[in-house]
Motif scaffolding. Structure first.
Motif, PDB file in Angstrom:
ATOM      1  N   LEU A  59      44.606  38.496  38.630  1.00 21.92           N
ATOM      2  CA  LEU A  59      45.181  37.735  39.480  1.00 21.92           C
ATOM      3  C   LEU A  59      44.953  37.888  40.853  1.00 21.92           C
ATOM      4  CD1 LEU A  59      47.492  35.380  39.594  1.00 21.92           C
ATOM      5  CD2 LEU A  59      48.902  36.948  40.302  1.00 21.92           C
ATOM      6  N   GLU A  60      44.504  39.128  41.393  1.00 15.32           N
ATOM      7  CA  GLU A  60      43.871  39.361  42.350  1.00 15.32           C
ATOM      8  C   GLU A  60      42.480  38.739  42.923  1.00 15.32           C
ATOM      9  OE1 GLU A  60      44.897  41.435  40.184  1.00 15.32           O
ATOM     10  OE2 GLU A  60      46.379  42.855  40.991  1.00 15.32           O
ATOM     11  N   GLN A  61      41.851  38.159  41.697  1.00 15.70           N
ATOM     12  CA  GLN A  61      40.582  37.623  41.838  1.00 15.70           C
ATOM     13  C   GLN A  61      40.698  36.069  42.274  1.00 15.70           C
ATOM     14  OE1 GLN A  61      39.176  38.954  37.781  1.00 15.70           O
ATOM     15  NE2 GLN A  61      37.226  39.286  39.088  1.00 15.70           N
ATOM     16  N   LEU A  62      41.740  35.641  42.176  1.00 15.97           N
ATOM     17  CA  LEU A  62      42.366  34.211  42.551  1.00 15.97           C
ATOM     18  C   LEU A  62      42.390  34.009  44.121  1.00 15.97           C
ATOM     19  CD1 LEU A  62      43.040  31.292  41.691  1.00 15.97           C
ATOM     20  CD2 LEU A  62      45.483  32.068  41.852  1.00 15.97           C
ATOM     21  N   ARG A  63      41.247  33.136  44.578  1.00 10.47           N
ATOM     22  CA  ARG A  63      41.094  33.043  46.089  1.00 10.47           C
ATOM     23  C   ARG A  63      41.936  31.570  46.589  1.00 10.47           C
ATOM     24  NH1 ARG A  63      41.163  37.324  46.039  1.00 10.47           N
ATOM     25  NH2 ARG A  63      39.358  38.703  46.305  1.00 10.47           N
ATOM     26  N   GLN A  64      41.757  30.753  45.694  1.00 12.23           N
ATOM     27  CA  GLN A  64      42.342  29.340  46.327  1.00 12.23           C
ATOM     28  C   GLN A  64      42.809  28.427  45.080  1.00 12.23           C
ATOM     29  OE1 GLN A  64      39.972  25.681  47.839  1.00 12.23           O
ATOM     30  NE2 GLN A  64      40.467  26.944  49.920  1.00 12.23           N
ATOM     31  N   VAL A  65      43.996  27.793  45.524  1.00 17.76           N
ATOM     32  CA  VAL A  65      44.476  26.918  44.372  1.00 17.76           C
ATOM     33  C   VAL A  65      44.630  25.585  45.164  1.00 17.76           C
ATOM     34  CG1 VAL A  65      46.371  26.343  43.149  1.00 17.76           C
ATOM     35  CG2 VAL A  65      45.899  28.703  43.209  1.00 17.76           C
ATOM     36  N   ASN A  66      43.793  24.514  44.707  1.00 16.82           N
ATOM     37  CA  ASN A  66      43.841  23.152  45.314  1.00 16.82           C
ATOM     38  C   ASN A  66      44.529  22.194  44.749  1.00 16.82           C
ATOM     39  OD1 ASN A  66      43.213  20.914  46.673  1.00 16.82           O
ATOM     40  ND2 ASN A  66      41.156  21.395  47.060  1.00 16.82           N
ATOM     41  N   GLY A  67      45.882  21.854  45.167  1.00 14.83           N
ATOM     42  CA  GLY A  67      46.540  20.628  44.484  1.00 14.83           C
ATOM     43  C   GLY A  67      46.083  19.468  44.591  1.00 14.83           C
ATOM     44  N   ILE A  68      45.036  19.055  45.495  1.00 16.80           N
ATOM     45  CA  ILE A  68      44.010  17.839  45.470  1.00 16.80           C
ATOM     46  C   ILE A  68      44.623  16.791  46.454  1.00 16.80           C
ATOM     47  CG2 ILE A  68      42.899  16.063  44.435  1.00 16.80           C
ATOM     48  CD1 ILE A  68      41.662  18.851  44.038  1.00 16.80           C
ATOM     49  N   ASP A 102      42.088  22.474  41.514  1.00 14.71           N
ATOM     50  CA  ASP A 102      41.072  23.262  41.486  1.00 14.71           C
ATOM     51  C   ASP A 102      41.346  24.652  41.473  1.00 14.71           C
ATOM     52  OD1 ASP A 102      39.387  20.868  41.454  1.00 14.71           O
ATOM     53  OD2 ASP A 102      38.918  21.181  43.718  1.00 14.71           O
ATOM     54  N   LEU A 103      40.594  25.562  40.834  1.00 12.33           N
ATOM     55  CA  LEU A 103      41.048  27.066  41.028  1.00 12.33           C
ATOM     56  C   LEU A 103      39.552  27.650  41.410  1.00 12.33           C
ATOM     57  CD1 LEU A 103      43.041  27.880  37.694  1.00 12.33           C
ATOM     58  CD2 LEU A 103      44.080  27.454  40.179  1.00 12.33           C
ATOM     59  N   LEU A 104      39.564  28.537  42.531  1.00 13.36           N
ATOM     60  CA  LEU A 104      38.561  29.132  43.097  1.00 13.36           C
ATOM     61  C   LEU A 104      38.860  30.701  42.620  1.00 13.36           C
ATOM     62  CD1 LEU A 104      36.081  29.316  44.733  1.00 13.36           C
ATOM     63  CD2 LEU A 104      37.363  29.176  46.703  1.00 13.36           C
ATOM     64  N   PHE A 105      38.128  31.358  42.224  1.00 11.06           N
ATOM     65  CA  PHE A 105      38.070  32.715  41.755  1.00 11.06           C
ATOM     66  C   PHE A 105      36.946  33.403  42.699  1.00 11.06           C
ATOM     67  CE2 PHE A 105      40.164  30.755  38.144  1.00 11.06           C
ATOM     68  CZ  PHE A 105      41.475  31.624  38.135  1.00 11.06           C
ATOM     69  N   GLU A 106      36.891  34.670  42.571  1.00  9.53           N
ATOM     70  CA  GLU A 106      35.714  35.298  43.288  1.00  9.53           C
ATOM     71  C   GLU A 106      34.318  34.996  42.696  1.00  9.53           C
ATOM     72  OE1 GLU A 106      36.415  39.411  42.911  1.00  9.53           O
ATOM     73  OE2 GLU A 106      37.816  39.782  44.458  1.00  9.53           O
ATOM     74  N   THR A 147      54.654  33.913  41.173  1.00 14.54           N
ATOM     75  CA  THR A 147      54.006  35.172  41.001  1.00 14.54           C
ATOM     76  C   THR A 147      53.187  35.858  41.973  1.00 14.54           C
ATOM     77  OG1 THR A 147      54.227  34.329  38.684  1.00 14.54           O
ATOM     78  CG2 THR A 147      52.612  36.328  39.082  1.00 14.54           C
ATOM     79  N   CYS A 148      52.262  34.812  42.593  1.00 10.29           N
ATOM     80  CA  CYS A 148      51.494  35.544  43.588  1.00 10.29           C
ATOM     81  C   CYS A 148      52.133  35.961  44.961  1.00 10.29           C
ATOM     82  CB  CYS A 148      50.332  34.471  43.978  1.00 10.29           C
ATOM     83  SG  CYS A 148      49.140  33.769  42.846  1.00 10.29           S
ATOM     84  N   GLN A 149      53.113  35.211  45.226  1.00  8.76           N
ATOM     85  CA  GLN A 149      53.621  35.727  46.514  1.00  8.76           C
ATOM     86  C   GLN A 149      54.904  36.857  46.150  1.00  8.76           C
ATOM     87  OE1 GLN A 149      53.728  34.280  49.548  1.00  8.76           O
ATOM     88  NE2 GLN A 149      52.029  33.131  48.425  1.00  8.76           N
ATOM     89  N   ARG A 150      55.301  37.164  44.953  1.00  2.00           N
ATOM     90  CA  ARG A 150      56.030  38.123  44.607  1.00  2.00           C
ATOM     91  C   ARG A 150      55.214  39.594  44.329  1.00  2.00           C
ATOM     92  NH1 ARG A 150      62.193  37.974  41.999  1.00  2.00           N
ATOM     93  NH2 ARG A 150      62.654  40.305  42.119  1.00  2.00           N
ATOM     94  N   TYR A 151      54.292  39.486  43.600  1.00  2.00           N
ATOM     95  CA  TYR A 151      53.497  40.585  43.168  1.00  2.00           C
ATOM     96  C   TYR A 151      52.244  41.026  44.011  1.00  2.00           C
ATOM     97  CZ  TYR A 151      57.174  40.010  39.824  1.00  2.00           C
ATOM     98  OH  TYR A 151      58.381  39.820  39.237  1.00  2.00           O
ATOM     99  N   LYS A 183      46.419  37.578  48.904  1.00  2.00           N
ATOM    100  CA  LYS A 183      47.091  36.340  48.328  1.00  2.00           C
ATOM    101  C   LYS A 183      46.313  35.462  48.099  1.00  2.00           C
ATOM    102  CE  LYS A 183      51.796  38.245  49.131  1.00  2.00           C
ATOM    103  NZ  LYS A 183      53.206  37.942  49.705  1.00  2.00           N
ATOM    104  N   PRO A 184      45.969  34.300  47.084  1.00  4.17           N
ATOM    105  CA  PRO A 184      45.484  33.151  47.279  1.00  4.17           C
ATOM    106  C   PRO A 184      45.904  32.125  48.219  1.00  4.17           C
ATOM    107  CG  PRO A 184      46.601  33.261  45.268  1.00  4.17           C
ATOM    108  CD  PRO A 184      46.894  34.451  45.965  1.00  4.17           C
ATOM    109  N   GLU A 185      45.067  31.258  48.626  1.00  4.86           N
ATOM    110  CA  GLU A 185      45.485  30.162  49.626  1.00  4.86           C
ATOM    111  C   GLU A 185      45.813  28.892  48.676  1.00  4.86           C
ATOM    112  OE1 GLU A 185      43.630  27.578  53.104  1.00  4.86           O
ATOM    113  OE2 GLU A 185      42.299  28.460  51.756  1.00  4.86           O
ATOM    114  N   PHE A 186      47.002  28.401  48.797  1.00  8.83           N
ATOM    115  CA  PHE A 186      47.548  27.138  48.227  1.00  8.83           C
ATOM    116  C   PHE A 186      47.158  25.962  49.114  1.00  8.83           C
ATOM    117  CE2 PHE A 186      49.327  30.349  45.499  1.00  8.83           C
ATOM    118  CZ  PHE A 186      49.605  29.540  44.143  1.00  8.83           C
ATOM    119  N   ILE A 187      46.292  25.120  48.973  1.00  7.39           N
ATOM    120  CA  ILE A 187      46.149  23.917  49.776  1.00  7.39           C
ATOM    121  C   ILE A 187      46.396  22.555  49.216  1.00  7.39           C
ATOM    122  CG2 ILE A 187      44.445  25.186  51.256  1.00  7.39           C
ATOM    123  CD1 ILE A 187      42.395  23.830  49.697  1.00  7.39           C
TER     124      ILE A 187
END
Length: 223
Positions: free
Chosen positions: A94-103, A113-117, A141-145, A150-154
């Motif tokens: 989960l630490e490798q997740l950089r960005q979550v794009n809801g489009i 889209d999911l952007l990892f390292e 899960t990202c916010q709590r743990y 933390k990945p960016e949710f855009i």
């Protein structure tokens, strides 16, 4: 047993992992295949799964544990045509997740889209609702743990980032159940307390009656 339950039992349970959420997907853009690549395994279904060890779980909506995660990961799982089993493919911590794009933040859209390292994937969920549910679990899960990075949710709808999420609803249900159970126990305790008091009063009355009857009988014998 549905596909997600089967994935949880077949892929994650043997490794003492708990699947927190999953979404069935297909690629928005075709993946380039090397010219020399030959022979494929045919058509397949793809699932993006979020799993973890020692996370907070709701057990039958009645109890909650608060252990910190030993690890949390996102795993690509496939089921090939003609097979009833599932295959674990790529996995990222989960630490490798950089960005979550809801489009699109203004409408229910299945694309994301999911952007990892070291990877970037463009997906389409089977339904916009399934994507929304998966995003809610992933964001929570990202916010709590994750303490840092933390990945960016855009481009995500507000209901994904908070508000009436299924996780808040579940937490509210648990809290309500605990409060009702506590109230019932308190009321039962009060009733038991009153019953004990009444029993004690009856016991004292019976004892006094017995003593009085004994004295009356004594004086009658004397007479």
């Amino acid at each position: 047993m549905n596909a997600k339950s089967a994935i949880s039992k077949e892929i994650f349970a043997p490794h003492d992992e708990r699947m927190l959420g999953a979404v069935q997907v297909k690629r928005r853009t075709k993946k380039k295949i090397p010219f020399l690549a030959t022979g494929g395994q045919g058509e397949y279904l793809t699932y993006i799964c979020l799993s973890g060890k020692c996370l907070v779980f709701f057990s039958s909506m009645c109890s909650v544990t608060n252990k910190k995660p030993a690890q949390a990961s996102i795993t690509k799982v496939k089921q090939f045509e003609g097979s009833t089993s599932f295959v674990r493919r790529t996995q990222w911590m989960l630490e490798q997740l950089r960005q979550v794009n809801g489009i699109d933040p203004n409408r229910d859209s299945p694309e994301f889209d999911l952007l990892f390292e070291n990877a970037f994937d463009q997906w389409v969920a089977s339904t916009a609702s399934e994507k929304c549910t998966f995003f809610q679990v992933l964001h929570h899960t990202c916010q709590r743990y994750l303490t840092d990075k933390k990945p960016e949710f855009i481009n995500c709808q507000s209901k994904i980032m908070g508000g009436n999420s299924i996780l808040h609803s579940a937490a509210d249900s648990v809290t309500s159940a605990v409060q009702k159970a506590s109230q019932a126990l308190n009321e039962r305790g009060e009733r038991l307390g009153r019953a004990e008091e009444k029993t004690e009063e009856l016991k004292n009355s019976a004892q006094q009656f017995a003593e009085t009857a004994h004295k009356v009988r004594f004086w009658q014998d004397k007479a």
